[in-house]
Write an enzyme that holds these catalytic residues in place. Sequence first.
Site, PDB file in Angstrom:
ATOM      1  N   CYS A   1       0.869  -1.177   0.000  1.00 32.28           N
ATOM      2  CA  CYS A   1       0.000   0.000   0.000  1.00 32.28           C
ATOM      3  C   CYS A   1       0.908   1.229   0.000  1.00 32.28           C
ATOM      4  CB  CYS A   1      -0.982   0.001   1.171  1.00 32.28           C
ATOM      5  SG  CYS A   1      -0.302   0.361   2.790  1.00 32.28           S
TER       6      CYS A   1
ATOM      7  N   HIS B   1      15.217 -12.675  12.484  1.00 30.31           N
ATOM      8  CA  HIS B   1      14.987 -12.473  13.912  1.00 30.31           C
ATOM      9  C   HIS B   1      13.524 -12.597  14.329  1.00 30.31           C
ATOM     10  CE1 HIS B   1      18.947 -10.021  14.526  1.00 30.31           C
ATOM     11  NE2 HIS B   1      19.146 -11.184  13.928  1.00 30.31           N
TER      12      HIS B   1
END
Length: 142
Positions: free
Chosen positions: A65, A98
């Site tokens: 977006c 991570h």
Amino acid sequence: MKISIANDHAGTEYKEFLQKYLTDLGHKVTNFGTDNSDSVDYPDFAHPLANSVTNKETELGILICGSGNGIAMTANKHADIRAAICWNEELAALARQHNNANVICIPARFVTQELAQKMVDTFLKTEFEGGRHQKRVEKISC
């Protein structure tokens, strides 16, 4: 790889560009986004993509977006979705390494199509490191 992609009106050109690129690489891409630039409501497209990833119909998702914020907020309402807004390759890698992100959110108004492609490549090729990060990821879901 099975990948879902979705966008609002601000991300249509990027979606088309990335969808062709990924299909040419041999990925199966499911399009949940709008196909034109008429104004739409991003949750109408982010929710089906998140459901697709949650239900394991697709392995990873790409949301696009204008800012990346609305689609990320919407996708992250879904259990087991870890949607990360990325604006460079390092963030795309870290989101996977991570945080075991399974959806990348691209802010089309702030990155080029070429950078978006590089981020998607990085996102798809990077593996979750596990280890010390595993317990943190487990604490994300309530």
